[in-house]
Design a protein around this motif. Structure first.
Motif, PDB file in Angstrom:
ATOM      1  N   GLY A  51      -0.299  14.127  11.038  1.00 48.55           N
ATOM      2  CA  GLY A  51      -0.296  13.070  12.248  1.00 48.55           C
ATOM      3  C   GLY A  51      -1.892  12.267  12.338  1.00 48.55           C
ATOM      4  N   LYS A  52      -1.965  11.670  10.958  1.00 49.13           N
ATOM      5  CA  LYS A  52      -3.310  10.634  11.061  1.00 49.13           C
ATOM      6  C   LYS A  52      -2.981   9.263  10.699  1.00 49.13           C
ATOM      7  N   ILE A  53      -3.564   8.599  10.988  1.00 44.72           N
ATOM      8  CA  ILE A  53      -3.409   6.971  10.516  1.00 44.72           C
ATOM      9  C   ILE A  53      -4.647   6.482   9.700  1.00 44.72           C
ATOM     10  N   PRO A  54      -4.227   5.624   9.090  1.00 43.38           N
ATOM     11  CA  PRO A  54      -2.789   4.969   8.555  1.00 43.38           C
ATOM     12  C   PRO A  54      -2.009   5.686   7.917  1.00 43.38           C
ATOM     13  N   ALA A  55      -0.780   5.317   7.759  1.00 39.07           N
ATOM     14  CA  ALA A  55       0.583   5.470   7.388  1.00 39.07           C
ATOM     15  C   ALA A  55       1.230   4.511   6.866  1.00 39.07           C
ATOM     16  N   LEU A  56       1.599   4.376   5.755  1.00 37.74           N
ATOM     17  CA  LEU A  56       2.438   3.304   5.296  1.00 37.74           C
ATOM     18  C   LEU A  56       3.934   3.550   4.872  1.00 37.74           C
ATOM     19  N   GLU A  57       4.706   2.960   5.722  1.00 37.50           N
ATOM     20  CA  GLU A  57       5.998   3.282   5.430  1.00 37.50           C
ATOM     21  C   GLU A  57       6.856   2.447   4.497  1.00 37.50           C
ATOM     22  N   ARG A  58       7.312   3.100   3.541  1.00 38.56           N
ATOM     23  CA  ARG A  58       8.001   2.039   2.527  1.00 38.56           C
ATOM     24  C   ARG A  58       9.483   2.294   2.402  1.00 38.56           C
ATOM     25  N   SER A  59      10.261   1.242   2.043  1.00 42.73           N
ATOM     26  CA  SER A  59      11.858   1.395   1.955  1.00 42.73           C
ATOM     27  C   SER A  59      12.310   1.823   0.589  1.00 42.73           C
ATOM     28  N   ASP A  60      11.273   1.826  -0.352  1.00 48.47           N
ATOM     29  CA  ASP A  60      11.598   2.381  -1.718  1.00 48.47           C
ATOM     30  C   ASP A  60      10.766   3.645  -2.258  1.00 48.47           C
ATOM     31  N   GLY A  61      10.327   4.416  -1.302  1.00 45.03           N
ATOM     32  CA  GLY A  61       9.524   5.654  -1.555  1.00 45.03           C
ATOM     33  C   GLY A  61       9.073   6.225  -0.180  1.00 45.03           C
ATOM     34  N   PRO A  62       8.591   7.344  -0.389  1.00 48.72           N
ATOM     35  CA  PRO A  62       7.940   8.107   0.704  1.00 48.72           C
ATOM     36  C   PRO A  62       6.920   7.417   1.337  1.00 48.72           C
ATOM     37  N   THR A  63       6.664   7.670   2.442  1.00 50.27           N
ATOM     38  CA  THR A  63       5.340   7.395   3.202  1.00 50.27           C
ATOM     39  C   THR A  63       4.294   7.556   2.742  1.00 50.27           C
ATOM     40  N   LEU A  64       3.177   6.612   2.522  1.00 46.19           N
ATOM     41  CA  LEU A  64       1.863   6.859   1.837  1.00 46.19           C
ATOM     42  C   LEU A  64       0.802   7.165   3.145  1.00 46.19           C
ATOM     43  N   TYR A  65       0.132   8.100   2.765  1.00 48.07           N
ATOM     44  CA  TYR A  65      -0.937   8.225   3.844  1.00 48.07           C
ATOM     45  C   TYR A  65      -2.320   8.560   3.253  1.00 48.07           C
ATOM     46  N   ASP A  66      -3.413   8.294   4.007  1.00 45.61           N
ATOM     47  CA  ASP A  66      -4.634   8.348   3.608  1.00 45.61           C
ATOM     48  C   ASP A  66      -5.427   6.823   3.160  1.00 45.61           C
ATOM     49  N   SER A  67      -6.094   6.185   3.989  1.00 43.68           N
ATOM     50  CA  SER A  67      -6.544   4.900   3.373  1.00 43.68           C
ATOM     51  C   SER A  67      -6.780   4.664   2.175  1.00 43.68           C
ATOM     52  N   ARG A  68      -7.189   5.451   1.403  1.00 37.80           N
ATOM     53  CA  ARG A  68      -7.598   5.313  -0.011  1.00 37.80           C
ATOM     54  C   ARG A  68      -6.175   5.429  -0.778  1.00 37.80           C
ATOM     55  N   VAL A  69      -5.357   5.787  -0.575  1.00 38.67           N
ATOM     56  CA  VAL A  69      -3.971   6.046  -1.231  1.00 38.67           C
ATOM     57  C   VAL A  69      -3.419   4.621  -1.064  1.00 38.67           C
ATOM     58  N   ILE A  70      -3.204   4.253   0.267  1.00 33.06           N
ATOM     59  CA  ILE A  70      -2.605   2.990   0.926  1.00 33.06           C
ATOM     60  C   ILE A  70      -3.374   1.770   0.111  1.00 33.06           C
ATOM     61  N   CYS A  71      -4.692   1.801   0.154  1.00 27.82           N
ATOM     62  CA  CYS A  71      -5.285   0.442  -0.491  1.00 27.82           C
ATOM     63  C   CYS A  71      -5.172   0.528  -1.804  1.00 27.82           C
ATOM     64  N   ALA A  72      -5.093   1.691  -2.410  1.00 32.22           N
ATOM     65  CA  ALA A  72      -4.897   1.621  -4.073  1.00 32.22           C
ATOM     66  C   ALA A  72      -3.528   1.077  -4.456  1.00 32.22           C
ATOM     67  N   TYR A  73      -2.523   1.508  -3.595  1.00 31.93           N
ATOM     68  CA  TYR A  73      -1.016   1.334  -3.645  1.00 31.93           C
ATOM     69  C   TYR A  73      -1.022  -0.299  -3.373  1.00 31.93           C
ATOM     70  N   LEU A  74      -1.526  -0.776  -2.282  1.00 33.45           N
ATOM     71  CA  LEU A  74      -1.025  -2.298  -2.149  1.00 33.45           C
ATOM     72  C   LEU A  74      -2.046  -3.135  -2.942  1.00 33.45           C
ATOM     73  N   ASP A  75      -3.071  -2.871  -3.369  1.00 34.14           N
ATOM     74  CA  ASP A  75      -4.119  -3.679  -4.397  1.00 34.14           C
ATOM     75  C   ASP A  75      -3.182  -3.703  -5.792  1.00 34.14           C
ATOM     76  N   ASP A  76      -2.437  -2.462  -6.120  1.00 33.20           N
ATOM     77  CA  ASP A  76      -1.573  -2.532  -7.345  1.00 33.20           C
ATOM     78  C   ASP A  76      -0.278  -3.248  -7.183  1.00 33.20           C
ATOM     79  N   ARG A  77       0.501  -2.982  -5.947  1.00 37.13           N
ATOM     80  CA  ARG A  77       1.548  -3.642  -5.828  1.00 37.13           C
ATOM     81  C   ARG A  77       1.341  -5.286  -5.700  1.00 37.13           C
ATOM     82  N   PHE A  78       0.321  -5.688  -5.411  1.00 35.32           N
ATOM     83  CA  PHE A  78       0.128  -7.207  -5.095  1.00 35.32           C
ATOM     84  C   PHE A  78      -0.606  -7.667  -6.179  1.00 35.32           C
ATOM     85  N   ALA A  79      -0.970  -7.122  -7.202  1.00 32.92           N
ATOM     86  CA  ALA A  79      -1.874  -7.639  -8.303  1.00 32.92           C
ATOM     87  C   ALA A  79      -3.119  -8.052  -7.840  1.00 32.92           C
ATOM     88  N   GLY A  80      -3.853  -7.177  -7.124  1.00 31.71           N
ATOM     89  CA  GLY A  80      -4.997  -7.584  -6.662  1.00 31.71           C
ATOM     90  C   GLY A  80      -6.169  -7.030  -7.575  1.00 31.71           C
TER      91      GLY A  80
END
Length: 203
Positions: A51-80
């Motif tokens: 029940g915590k934010i942030p949570a990142l809902e994706r169409s190609d996998g389960p929702t990601l939560y915890d800001s560290r997980v989300i930030c690492a995922y987005l940085d990887d996905r967008f080649a940051g």
């Protein structure tokens, strides 16, 4: 993708600052949600059982939560490059954890005063949380200024969002006292467009 979002959350702000820095704000829709430690949103629980934010809902996998997980995922996905390689990676991750720890303590202080009635509030608990923040800020000022003065990484973003949240919710606490180097760094970092674009509401 959809990010469950509250503009006052420093953990959400971390993700939003990252998206601005990567110039990918149009890739993630913000979904406002009202949730507290005592009253979790049912909509949010469906995506994140904690029940915590942030949570990142994706169409190609389960929702990601915890800001560290989300930030690492987005940085990887967008080649940051916000998670550097080599020895500096571990410094960035430690800084991110430090910033997140400050946020956790500051949010806990906020909950104690905003969610609990005065007769149930613990000044001892509040001061214990502040002591942790004060120690962390002192170490950032003494040990980490050289890293913070280097190339942008996720550690910078986490620390900046943490200090901004302390200013936002606990302005009476003068974290800048005896921490001139960190205060100077933060003043510069806070002027970045990504930080200005993600400023929380006044209330």
């Amino acid at each position: 993708m959809k990010l469950y979002h509250s503009p006052a959350s420093p953990f959400v702000r971390k993700v939003c600052v990252l998206l601005h820095e990567l110039q990918k704000t149009d890739a993630v829709a913000l979904e406002p949600v009202a949730t507290t430690a005592f009253d979790s949103s049912e909509v949010l629980i469906a995506s994140n059982p904690l029940g915590k934010i942030p949570a990142l809902e994706r169409s190609d996998g389960p929702t990601l939560y915890d800001s560290r997980v989300i930030c690492a995922y987005l940085d990887d996905r967008f080649a940051g490059a916000l998670y550097p390689s080599g020895a500096r990676r571990w410094e960035a991750l430690t800084l991110e954890a430090t910033g997140d720890g400050i946020m956790e303590c500051a949010v806990s202080m906020t909950y104690e005063t905003r969610l609990r009635p005065p007769e149930q509030q613990s000044s001892q608990w509040i001061e214990a949380q502040w002591a942790k923040i004060a120690r962390a800020v002192s170490v950032l000022n003494g040990r980490w200024i050289s890293h913070l003065s280097g190339a942008l990484d996720m550690g910078h973003i986490s620390v900046a969002c943490a200090l901004a949240y302390v200013d936002f919710r606990h302005p009476q606490r003068d974290w800048r006292k005896d921490n001139a180097g960190l205060a100077e760094w933060f003043a510069g970092f806070e002027s970045r467009p990504s930080m200005q674009a993600t400023r929380p509401p006044v209330a």
